[in-house]
Scaffold this motif. Sequence first.
Motif: not given
Length: 253
Positions: A57, A157, A160, A163-164, A175-177, A179, A209-211
Amino acid sequence: MIFRHSCILSIAALIAFSSIAAKAQSNSGVLEHTAPPLPLSQEEGTLAFERDKLSFAPQSVGIENCVNFALNNTTDHPRLMTALRSLDPKHYKITSPAAEMLPITVGANTTFYLNICFKADEVKSYESELLAIFQGDTIHTKLSGRGVAAPEVIPIPKETTITSLKKKKHEWTFQFGLKTRGTINLTLENMMGKTVRNFPFNEVKTPGYYETSFDEKSDIGKKLDKGSYILRLEETDMQLKTKVHDSKLVVIK
């Protein structure tokens, strides 16, 4: 005549033995087997890292992020690992096994865990490779990480989840997170449940977090119809082998 014949046989045997002994001696004076092990067929299993890429990350400059990574020997043969190295040891450091522990044997049908740490010293991306060298085999996996400025860093996070969803004209950013450490399956479905877009991630990702971007097109490059779609996220935990799901509504206007 019998005595003469026996002497001839004895001399011939002595010459043959001396010839064999001379061939058997190596530089160290002992019998050595220098030929590499025979290649294994696919039916016998494989010797490989759990994935062909490990992505860390985005990490604040100067902060170290460590993770366990698996090496799988699915054959019925123990394999001797003689070296384990990162091609960028300044930013990707192997903390276990330590260099003094090598060579080390990876048992038959065994999962061997190593620990590798990433630390950035600049705000940029770092691409490298991890090598495990065995007798007769060398296996590798790609390493990926990115250093970011301290204000950009977000805590790990607590779950999992997606997130946006951000949109600018016809360009989206999802975007996702995560855990836990795991692999990702991210897809977009229409309201009939048919997958119209896949977002491939053929790699293990560490918590964070990744996108990814989305241009409102299908897998074949066709502009999607206006309407509602479902973005689905599935993470497979690499250690527990459990799955976590999340979904969000995406409306294309």
